[in-house]
Design a protein around this motif. Structure first.
Motif, short mmCIF file in Angstrom:
data_model
loop_
_atom_site.label_atom_id
_atom_site.label_comp_id
_atom_site.label_asym_id
_atom_site.label_seq_id
_atom_site.Cartn_x
_atom_site.Cartn_y
_atom_site.Cartn_z
N TYR A 16 0.83 -1.20 0.00
CA TYR A 16 0.00 0.00 0.00
C TYR A 16 0.86 1.25 0.00
O TYR A 16 0.65 2.17 -0.80
CB TYR A 16 -0.94 0.00 1.21
CG TYR A 16 -1.59 1.33 1.44
CD1 TYR A 16 -2.68 1.73 0.69
CD2 TYR A 16 -1.08 2.22 2.38
CE1 TYR A 16 -3.26 2.97 0.87
CE2 TYR A 16 -1.66 3.46 2.57
CZ TYR A 16 -2.74 3.84 1.82
OH TYR A 16 -3.29 5.07 2.00
N LEU A 17 1.85 1.29 0.89
CA LEU A 17 2.71 2.47 0.98
C LEU A 17 3.51 2.69 -0.30
O LEU A 17 3.63 3.81 -0.79
CB LEU A 17 3.64 2.37 2.19
CG LEU A 17 2.95 2.43 3.55
CD1 LEU A 17 3.94 2.14 4.67
CD2 LEU A 17 2.27 3.77 3.76
N VAL A 19 2.83 1.56 -3.46
CA VAL A 19 1.97 1.92 -4.58
C VAL A 19 1.41 3.33 -4.40
O VAL A 19 1.37 4.12 -5.35
CB VAL A 19 0.84 0.88 -4.77
CG1 VAL A 19 -0.20 1.35 -5.77
CG2 VAL A 19 1.43 -0.46 -5.20
N THR A 20 1.00 3.66 -3.19
CA THR A 20 0.47 4.99 -2.93
C THR A 20 1.51 6.06 -3.21
O THR A 20 1.21 7.08 -3.85
CB THR A 20 -0.02 5.10 -1.46
OG1 THR A 20 -1.02 4.11 -1.25
CG2 THR A 20 -0.61 6.47 -1.19
N ARG A 21 2.75 5.84 -2.79
CA ARG A 21 3.82 6.82 -3.07
C ARG A 21 4.03 6.96 -4.57
O ARG A 21 4.16 8.07 -5.09
CB ARG A 21 5.12 6.40 -2.39
CG ARG A 21 5.23 6.84 -0.95
CD ARG A 21 6.65 6.72 -0.43
NE ARG A 21 7.17 5.37 -0.53
CZ ARG A 21 7.14 4.48 0.45
NH1 ARG A 21 6.59 4.77 1.59
NH2 ARG A 21 7.65 3.27 0.26
N ARG A 22 4.06 5.83 -5.28
CA ARG A 22 4.27 5.88 -6.73
C ARG A 22 3.13 6.61 -7.43
O ARG A 22 3.35 7.47 -8.28
CB ARG A 22 4.39 4.48 -7.30
CG ARG A 22 5.73 3.84 -7.06
CD ARG A 22 5.80 2.51 -7.76
NE ARG A 22 7.03 1.82 -7.42
CZ ARG A 22 7.28 0.56 -7.73
NH1 ARG A 22 6.37 -0.14 -8.38
NH2 ARG A 22 8.41 0.00 -7.40
N ILE A 23 1.90 6.23 -7.09
CA ILE A 23 0.75 6.85 -7.73
C ILE A 23 0.69 8.34 -7.41
O ILE A 23 0.48 9.17 -8.30
CB ILE A 23 -0.56 6.14 -7.32
CG1 ILE A 23 -0.60 4.75 -7.97
CG2 ILE A 23 -1.79 6.96 -7.72
CD1 ILE A 23 -1.75 3.88 -7.48
N ASN A 24 0.89 8.69 -6.15
CA ASN A 24 0.85 10.11 -5.77
C ASN A 24 1.95 10.91 -6.48
O ASN A 24 1.72 12.04 -6.90
CB ASN A 24 0.96 10.28 -4.25
CG ASN A 24 -0.32 9.93 -3.55
OD1 ASN A 24 -1.40 9.93 -4.15
ND2 ASN A 24 -0.23 9.63 -2.27
N HIS A 37 -2.27 17.79 -5.60
CA HIS A 37 -3.00 16.58 -5.22
C HIS A 37 -4.17 16.93 -4.30
O HIS A 37 -5.30 16.45 -4.49
CB HIS A 37 -2.06 15.58 -4.55
CG HIS A 37 -2.70 14.31 -4.15
ND1 HIS A 37 -3.11 13.37 -5.06
CD2 HIS A 37 -3.03 13.82 -2.94
CE1 HIS A 37 -3.67 12.36 -4.42
NE2 HIS A 37 -3.62 12.61 -3.13
N GLN A 41 -8.27 16.53 -4.98
CA GLN A 41 -9.23 15.85 -4.09
C GLN A 41 -10.43 16.75 -3.80
O GLN A 41 -11.57 16.30 -3.82
CB GLN A 41 -8.56 15.45 -2.78
CG GLN A 41 -7.62 14.29 -2.90
CD GLN A 41 -7.05 13.90 -1.56
OE1 GLN A 41 -6.53 14.73 -0.82
NE2 GLN A 41 -7.16 12.63 -1.23
N ILE A 116 -3.63 5.10 -12.92
CA ILE A 116 -4.03 4.00 -12.04
C ILE A 116 -4.42 2.74 -12.80
O ILE A 116 -4.20 1.63 -12.31
CB ILE A 116 -5.17 4.46 -11.10
CG1 ILE A 116 -4.62 5.53 -10.16
CG2 ILE A 116 -5.75 3.30 -10.31
CD1 ILE A 116 -5.63 6.19 -9.28
N TYR A 119 -2.26 -0.50 -12.86
CA TYR A 119 -2.20 -1.26 -11.61
C TYR A 119 -3.38 -2.22 -11.49
O TYR A 119 -3.25 -3.32 -10.95
CB TYR A 119 -2.18 -0.32 -10.39
CG TYR A 119 -0.90 0.47 -10.27
CD1 TYR A 119 0.22 -0.07 -9.66
CD2 TYR A 119 -0.81 1.76 -10.76
CE1 TYR A 119 1.40 0.64 -9.54
CE2 TYR A 119 0.36 2.49 -10.66
CZ TYR A 119 1.47 1.93 -10.05
OH TYR A 119 2.63 2.64 -9.95
#
Length: 143
Positions: A16-17, A19-24, A37, A41, A116, A119
């Motif tokens: 999670y951490l 993938v979240t860092r990569r996506i963000n 970002h 939102q 996204i 993924y």
């Protein structure tokens, strides 16, 4: 909790951490010119809610009202959102996207989907759906 469950949780958090860092990072790279970002939102929520208020945004995003006010002010100054007072109760201020804001949002939304989607291609539809339902039922997010 057994050792296998602990391992799954640890692996989930690690993935999670990552993938979240990569996506963000990818989202920041692609949205940088138009929206941050956090702004994305906020714009996304405003787009999805009729009669959206700053209080609702703060509650949904779990941030202070002062943070939301700062973001909203920047978005108003950029011509992306409008504020409209309620006719019956002038204390209520609704937020909505301007025509320009809607075009920025649509472009940003498409960019996020493109980032996204690779993924998600590794999973079957039923697995994605089950994960989303499980997260929603756990009350972690409103998806």
């Amino acid at each position: 909790m057994n050792d296998k469950a602990k391992q799954w949780i640890d692996r989930y958090v690690d993935v999670y951490l990552l993938v979240t860092r990569r996506i963000n990072a990818q989202i920041r790279e692609h949205l940088g010119e138009d929206l941050t970002h956090d702004q994305f939102q906020v714009v996304r929520l405003i787009n999805s809610i009729d009669h959206c208020t700053s209080s609702h945004l703060a509650e949904t995003l779990a941030v202070g009202k002062s943070s939301i006010t700062a973001i909203v002010n920047r978005l108003v100054d950029a011509g992306i959102i409008d504020r409209t007072r309620d006719e019956a109760d002038r204390r209520l201020v609704y937020l909505s996207l301007t025509e320009y804001g809607n075009s920025i949002f649509e472009s940003a939304q498409e960019q996020v989907r493109e980032i996204i989607s690779p993924y998600l291609q590794h999973f079957e539809e039923k697995d994605i759906e089950m994960f989303i339902v499980d997260v929603r039922e756990a009350g972690a997010v409103d998806v």
